[in-house]
Design a protein around this motif. Structure first.
Motif, PDB file in Angstrom:
ATOM      1  N   GLY A 137       9.514 -28.825 -50.712  1.00 26.99           N
ATOM      2  CA  GLY A 137       9.286 -28.166 -49.437  1.00 26.99           C
ATOM      3  C   GLY A 137      10.478 -28.381 -48.519  1.00 26.99           C
ATOM      4  N   MET A 138      10.214 -28.376 -47.213  1.00 24.55           N
ATOM      5  CA  MET A 138      11.307 -28.489 -46.263  1.00 24.55           C
ATOM      6  C   MET A 138      10.799 -29.107 -44.959  1.00 24.55           C
ATOM      7  N   ALA A 139      11.569 -30.006 -44.404  1.00 23.43           N
ATOM      8  CA  ALA A 139      11.300 -30.559 -43.078  1.00 23.43           C
ATOM      9  C   ALA A 139      12.086 -29.746 -42.058  1.00 23.43           C
ATOM     10  N   ILE A 140      11.487 -29.540 -40.888  1.00 27.99           N
ATOM     11  CA  ILE A 140      12.144 -28.791 -39.817  1.00 27.99           C
ATOM     12  C   ILE A 140      12.321 -29.734 -38.630  1.00 27.99           C
ATOM     13  N   TYR A 141      13.539 -29.771 -38.112  1.00 29.86           N
ATOM     14  CA  TYR A 141      13.914 -30.691 -37.041  1.00 29.86           C
ATOM     15  C   TYR A 141      14.393 -29.910 -35.813  1.00 29.86           C
ATOM     16  N   HIS A 142      14.166 -30.496 -34.662  1.00 28.36           N
ATOM     17  CA  HIS A 142      14.751 -29.989 -33.414  1.00 28.36           C
ATOM     18  C   HIS A 142      15.527 -31.164 -32.815  1.00 28.36           C
ATOM     19  N   GLN A 143      16.804 -30.954 -32.626  1.00 32.15           N
ATOM     20  CA  GLN A 143      17.691 -31.994 -32.098  1.00 32.15           C
ATOM     21  C   GLN A 143      17.524 -33.296 -32.872  1.00 32.15           C
ATOM     22  N   GLY A 144      17.410 -33.175 -34.194  1.00 33.75           N
ATOM     23  CA  GLY A 144      17.345 -34.332 -35.072  1.00 33.75           C
ATOM     24  C   GLY A 144      15.987 -34.985 -35.222  1.00 33.75           C
ATOM     25  N   VAL A 145      14.940 -34.442 -34.593  1.00 32.64           N
ATOM     26  CA  VAL A 145      13.599 -35.019 -34.652  1.00 32.64           C
ATOM     27  C   VAL A 145      12.693 -34.079 -35.444  1.00 32.64           C
ATOM     28  N   ILE A 146      12.045 -34.628 -36.473  1.00 29.66           N
ATOM     29  CA  ILE A 146      11.153 -33.810 -37.292  1.00 29.66           C
ATOM     30  C   ILE A 146       9.897 -33.452 -36.506  1.00 29.66           C
ATOM     31  N   PHE A 147       9.496 -32.184 -36.589  1.00 30.53           N
ATOM     32  CA  PHE A 147       8.270 -31.751 -35.918  1.00 30.53           C
ATOM     33  C   PHE A 147       7.400 -30.873 -36.808  1.00 30.53           C
ATOM     34  N   PHE A 173      -1.756 -35.307 -28.492  1.00 33.38           N
ATOM     35  CA  PHE A 173      -1.561 -34.011 -29.143  1.00 33.38           C
ATOM     36  C   PHE A 173      -2.407 -33.935 -30.416  1.00 33.38           C
ATOM     37  N   ARG A 174      -2.485 -35.021 -31.152  1.00 34.73           N
ATOM     38  CA  ARG A 174      -3.341 -35.070 -32.345  1.00 34.73           C
ATOM     39  C   ARG A 174      -4.791 -34.810 -31.950  1.00 34.73           C
ATOM     40  N   ALA A 175      -5.245 -35.475 -30.891  1.00 31.30           N
ATOM     41  CA  ALA A 175      -6.616 -35.285 -30.420  1.00 31.30           C
ATOM     42  C   ALA A 175      -6.855 -33.833 -30.015  1.00 31.30           C
ATOM     43  N   ASP A 178       2.745 -15.667 -33.531  1.00 33.35           N
ATOM     44  CA  ASP A 178       3.201 -15.753 -32.151  1.00 33.35           C
ATOM     45  C   ASP A 178       4.272 -16.834 -31.975  1.00 33.35           C
ATOM     46  N   PRO A 179       5.556 -16.453 -32.084  1.00 33.74           N
ATOM     47  CA  PRO A 179       6.640 -17.448 -31.951  1.00 33.74           C
ATOM     48  C   PRO A 179       6.618 -18.225 -30.640  1.00 33.74           C
ATOM     49  N   GLU A 180       6.225 -17.603 -29.537  1.00 37.37           N
ATOM     50  CA  GLU A 180       6.179 -18.326 -28.257  1.00 37.37           C
ATOM     51  C   GLU A 180       5.120 -19.426 -28.298  1.00 37.37           C
ATOM     52  N   SER A 181       3.943 -19.082 -28.796  1.00 35.84           N
ATOM     53  CA  SER A 181       2.868 -20.063 -28.909  1.00 35.84           C
ATOM     54  C   SER A 181       3.251 -21.175 -29.888  1.00 35.84           C
ATOM     55  N   ALA A 182       3.819 -20.792 -31.028  1.00 41.08           N
ATOM     56  CA  ALA A 182       4.241 -21.777 -32.029  1.00 41.08           C
ATOM     57  C   ALA A 182       5.292 -22.716 -31.449  1.00 41.08           C
ATOM     58  N   SER A 183       6.218 -22.173 -30.684  1.00 39.66           N
ATOM     59  CA  SER A 183       7.268 -23.002 -30.089  1.00 39.66           C
ATOM     60  C   SER A 183       6.710 -23.908 -28.994  1.00 39.66           C
ATOM     61  N   ASP A 184       5.737 -23.418 -28.239  1.00 39.34           N
ATOM     62  CA  ASP A 184       5.085 -24.274 -27.236  1.00 39.34           C
ATOM     63  C   ASP A 184       4.383 -25.447 -27.915  1.00 39.34           C
ATOM     64  N   LEU A 185       3.709 -25.177 -29.027  1.00 40.67           N
ATOM     65  CA  LEU A 185       3.040 -26.238 -29.770  1.00 40.67           C
ATOM     66  C   LEU A 185       4.060 -27.203 -30.382  1.00 40.67           C
ATOM     67  N   ALA A 186       5.184 -26.673 -30.836  1.00 38.74           N
ATOM     68  CA  ALA A 186       6.246 -27.530 -31.375  1.00 38.74           C
ATOM     69  C   ALA A 186       6.798 -28.453 -30.288  1.00 38.74           C
ATOM     70  N   ARG A 187       6.938 -27.929 -29.085  1.00 38.33           N
ATOM     71  CA  ARG A 187       7.386 -28.767 -27.959  1.00 38.33           C
ATOM     72  C   ARG A 187       6.373 -29.879 -27.688  1.00 38.33           C
ATOM     73  N   SER A 227       4.402 -31.163 -29.864  1.00 40.34           N
ATOM     74  CA  SER A 227       4.568 -32.108 -30.975  1.00 40.34           C
ATOM     75  C   SER A 227       5.720 -33.052 -30.698  1.00 40.34           C
ATOM     76  N   LEU A 228       6.829 -32.522 -30.282  1.00 40.92           N
ATOM     77  CA  LEU A 228       8.006 -33.341 -29.994  1.00 40.92           C
ATOM     78  C   LEU A 228       7.750 -34.294 -28.819  1.00 40.92           C
ATOM     79  N   ASP A 229       6.990 -33.835 -27.831  1.00 39.06           N
ATOM     80  CA  ASP A 229       6.674 -34.672 -26.665  1.00 39.06           C
ATOM     81  C   ASP A 229       5.637 -35.745 -26.970  1.00 39.06           C
TER      82      ASP A 229
END
Length: 107
Positions: A29-39, A56-58, A92-101, A103-105
């Motif tokens: 598979g593949m890991a995806i990172y933003h600024q070096g942090v896996i999300f 976020f998990r909750a 929905d890329p906007e929604s997915a990216s908001d959720l990714a943010r 995750s990173l936070d």
């Protein structure tokens, strides 16, 4: 099963609003990172998962997201800190990216 170029392109396009994405292939598979942090992970079956910790998990569990469970060779199951992204988010890329943010936070 190995990831195809179209699977990888889809995942990167989905999270494109984040910017600064990098990837690393692992375990078919593949890991995806933003600024070096896996999300996120893209499994070899092209299932896309988001990493979640703390509040976020909750939130994801309250929203009914399925947690990734892995069965080991000895038959025991272990839960991973990754949740399968529902189909409505995959559209929905906007929604997915908001959720990714989120995750990173969450770290």
């Amino acid at each position: 099963m190995a990831l195809g170029d179209s699977d990888i392109a889809f995942a990167l396009e989905l999270f494109e609003p984040l910017g600064d994405l990098t990837t690393r292939r692992m375990f078919g598979g593949m890991a995806i990172y933003h600024q070096g942090v896996i999300f996120a992970l893209l499994r070899s079956d092209a299932t896309l998962l988001l990493k979640a910790e703390g509040d976020f998990r909750a939130r994801l569990e309250a929203d009914g997201w399925d947690r990734w469970t892995h069965t080991r060779k000895n038959g025991t199951e272990t839960s991973m800190p990754y949740y399968i992204i529902p189909s409505e988010v995959l559209d929905d890329p906007e929604s997915a990216s908001d959720l990714a943010r989120a995750s990173l936070d969450s770290r």
